[in-house]
Enzyme design. Structure first.
Site, PDB file in Angstrom:
ATOM      1  N   SER A  13      -6.514  -1.832  -1.036  1.00  0.00           N
ATOM      2  CA  SER A  13      -6.058  -1.102  -2.228  1.00  0.00           C
ATOM      3  C   SER A  13      -7.183  -0.292  -2.901  1.00  0.00           C
ATOM      4  O   SER A  13      -6.939   0.857  -3.297  1.00  0.00           O
ATOM      5  CB  SER A  13      -5.369  -2.046  -3.216  1.00  0.00           C
ATOM      6  N   ASP A  48      -2.530  -8.331  -7.501  1.00  0.00           N
ATOM      7  CA  ASP A  48      -2.285  -8.757  -6.117  1.00  0.00           C
ATOM      8  C   ASP A  48      -2.986 -10.091  -5.845  1.00  0.00           C
ATOM      9  O   ASP A  48      -3.857 -10.189  -4.982  1.00  0.00           O
ATOM     10  CB  ASP A  48      -2.807  -7.643  -5.185  1.00  0.00           C
ATOM     11  N   HIS A  77      -7.286  -7.824  -8.448  1.00  0.00           N
ATOM     12  CA  HIS A  77      -7.638  -8.692  -7.312  1.00  0.00           C
ATOM     13  C   HIS A  77      -7.956  -7.763  -6.148  1.00  0.00           C
ATOM     14  O   HIS A  77      -7.119  -7.532  -5.270  1.00  0.00           O
ATOM     15  CB  HIS A  77      -6.483  -9.624  -6.960  1.00  0.00           C
ATOM     16  N   HIS A 120       0.822  -1.210   0.000  1.00  0.00           N
ATOM     17  CA  HIS A 120       0.000   0.000   0.000  1.00  0.00           C
ATOM     18  C   HIS A 120       0.856   1.262   0.000  1.00  0.00           C
ATOM     19  O   HIS A 120       0.454   2.278  -0.569  1.00  0.00           O
ATOM     20  CB  HIS A 120      -0.973  -0.017   1.184  1.00  0.00           C
TER      21      HIS A 120
HETATM   22  C1  LIG Z   1      -4.523 -10.409  -1.716  1.00  0.00           C
HETATM   23  S1  LIG Z   1      -6.243 -10.244  -1.878  1.00  0.00           S
HETATM   24  C2  LIG Z   1      -6.463  -8.592  -2.462  1.00  0.00           C
HETATM   25  C3  LIG Z   1      -6.145  -7.504  -1.489  1.00  0.00           C
HETATM   26  C4  LIG Z   1      -6.294  -6.121  -2.041  1.00  0.00           C
HETATM   27  N1  LIG Z   1      -5.596  -5.966  -3.312  1.00  0.00           N
HETATM   28  C5  LIG Z   1      -5.763  -5.101  -1.063  1.00  0.00           C
HETATM   29  O1  LIG Z   1      -4.571  -4.780  -1.095  1.00  0.00           O
HETATM   30  O2  LIG Z   1      -6.553  -4.594  -0.264  1.00  0.00           O
HETATM   31  C6  LIG Z   1      -6.576 -11.172  -3.330  1.00  0.00           C
HETATM   32  C7  LIG Z   1      -8.034 -11.200  -3.743  1.00  0.00           C
HETATM   33  O3  LIG Z   1      -8.113 -11.776  -5.039  1.00  0.00           O
HETATM   34  C8  LIG Z   1      -9.324 -12.503  -5.149  1.00  0.00           C
HETATM   35  N2  LIG Z   1      -9.139 -13.389  -6.309  1.00  0.00           N
HETATM   36  C9  LIG Z   1      -8.539 -14.615  -6.358  1.00  0.00           C
HETATM   37  N3  LIG Z   1      -8.416 -15.028  -7.641  1.00  0.00           N
HETATM   38  C10 LIG Z   1      -8.916 -14.038  -8.426  1.00  0.00           C
HETATM   39  C11 LIG Z   1      -9.025 -13.859  -9.829  1.00  0.00           C
HETATM   40  N4  LIG Z   1      -8.595 -14.781 -10.690  1.00  0.00           N
HETATM   41  N5  LIG Z   1      -9.580 -12.713 -10.285  1.00  0.00           N
HETATM   42  C12 LIG Z   1     -10.017 -11.760  -9.428  1.00  0.00           C
HETATM   43  N6  LIG Z   1      -9.937 -11.867  -8.080  1.00  0.00           N
HETATM   44  C13 LIG Z   1      -9.391 -12.996  -7.582  1.00  0.00           C
HETATM   45  C14 LIG Z   1      -9.474 -13.160  -3.809  1.00  0.00           C
HETATM   46  O4  LIG Z   1     -10.822 -13.490  -3.559  1.00  0.00           O
HETATM   47  C15 LIG Z   1      -8.943 -12.051  -2.868  1.00  0.00           C
HETATM   48  O5  LIG Z   1      -9.982 -11.261  -2.376  1.00  0.00           O
END
Ligand SMILES: C[S@@+](CC[C@H](N)C(=O)[O-])C[C@H]1O[C@@H](n2cnc3c(N)ncnc32)[C@H](O)[C@@H]1O
Length: 280
Positions: A102, A166, A42, A19
């Protein structure tokens, strides 16, 4: 794959590094008048309550935000980290008890002319994300694979964009998918700014990822890593995290160079705590 919930990890040391880098990139990029497209492949739930639910079970935020909020006595806080912490504190005042993920961070920095494209697959996180951004005309929330969204959304009409990747890296194929998605995106939008987060893990695919990513392009790129503890052979947990930033703002390297010694001292858990910053 859909077993992953970011709330368990919200506010930990890896969120702080990710972040902070995102905060610095967006702050620089929104200083130029042209509209910016922000694509969060993500996105997660958008923001997290650290004192409730999953976050309060693991209390991982104590390895990140908790340590920084204590400001570790005897260390002076670099201006960039201080500004990020103020942003986080202001957000927590406006949205009591919440820590910005994010999407919330980006939303606070982006302007009315900019757009946020937020992609998420988990139904519960998606629902939260959707209701959080329902009244924001800049935002588009969709249940869509984040890697597929890169194909669909790039290049942006304004030719200015920041994409953050992410993924949870819960399944081995995600490492290959990140590399393939970035390779494809660079063909369609070579000048975009790309932020790819990765964990420091004792797995061959995790160790190989940074050089696979930086090897995709001759464009300027930065690799930043923050190790918070020694890695233990055979363990599953991460000992730190890193990011590859393609086409970083030119100010990012020097700002991180002054922030990383502090972050390493403040977030380090043992004598193996260290940082790396390489510009290519
Ligand atoms: C590490 S977390 C994201 C955290 C966020 N970027 C933050 O910093 O606040 C990853 C997220 O990706 C989602 N996810 C997993 N595979 C995915 C995909 N192929 N496409 C979109 N989202 C996905 C998961 O459900 C999860 O909520």
């Amino acid at each position: 794959m859909l077993g992953y919930r970011h709330a368990f990890h919200a506010g930990n040391h890896a969120d702080i590094l990710k972040h902070l880098v995102l905060f610095l990139c967006l702050r620089y990029m929104t200083g130029k008048p042209k509209p910016l497209l922000y694509l969060d492949t993500h996105a997660g739930a958008g923001a997290y309550r650290l004192s409730e639910g999953y976050a309060s079970q693991t209390r991982e935020w104590e390895t990140g935000l908790g340590r920084l909020s204590d400001r570790v006595s005897g260390l002076s806080v670099p201006a960039s980290v201080d500004e990020y912490l103020r942003f986080t504190a202001d957000f927590g005042r406006d949205h009591p008890g919440e820590f910005p993920g994010s999407p919330a961070l980006a939303s606070g920095l982006l302007r009315p002319v900019d757009r946020l494209l937020l992609r998420e697959l988990h139904p519960a996180d998606l629902e939260e994300l959707d209701s959080r951004f329902a009244l924001d005309p800049r935002a588009q929330v969709r249940k869509e694979d984040g890697f597929a969204a890169m194909k669909a959304c790039l290049p942006p009409p304004s030719r200015r964009g920041l994409v953050i990747l992410d993924p949870p890296y819960e399944i081995a194929s995600e490492y290959d998918r990140v590399v393939a998605a970035l390779a494809d995106a660079l063909v369609r939008f070579e000048t975009g700014t790309y932020l790819v987060w990765y964990p420091l893990l004792e797995r061959p695919e995790a160790r190989a990822l940074p050089s696979r990513l930086t090897g995709l392009t001759g464009r300027p790129r930065l690799m930043v890593e923050l190790r918070v503890r020694r890695s233990i052979p055979g363990e599953r947990g991460m000992s730190g995290s890193g990011m590859v930033v393609v086409n970083p703002p030119w100010t990012l390297e020097s700002t991180l160079r002054s922030a990383l010694p502090f972050l390493s001292a403040a977030l380090g858990q043992d004598e193996s705590a260290s940082w790396r910053l390489e510009h290519q």
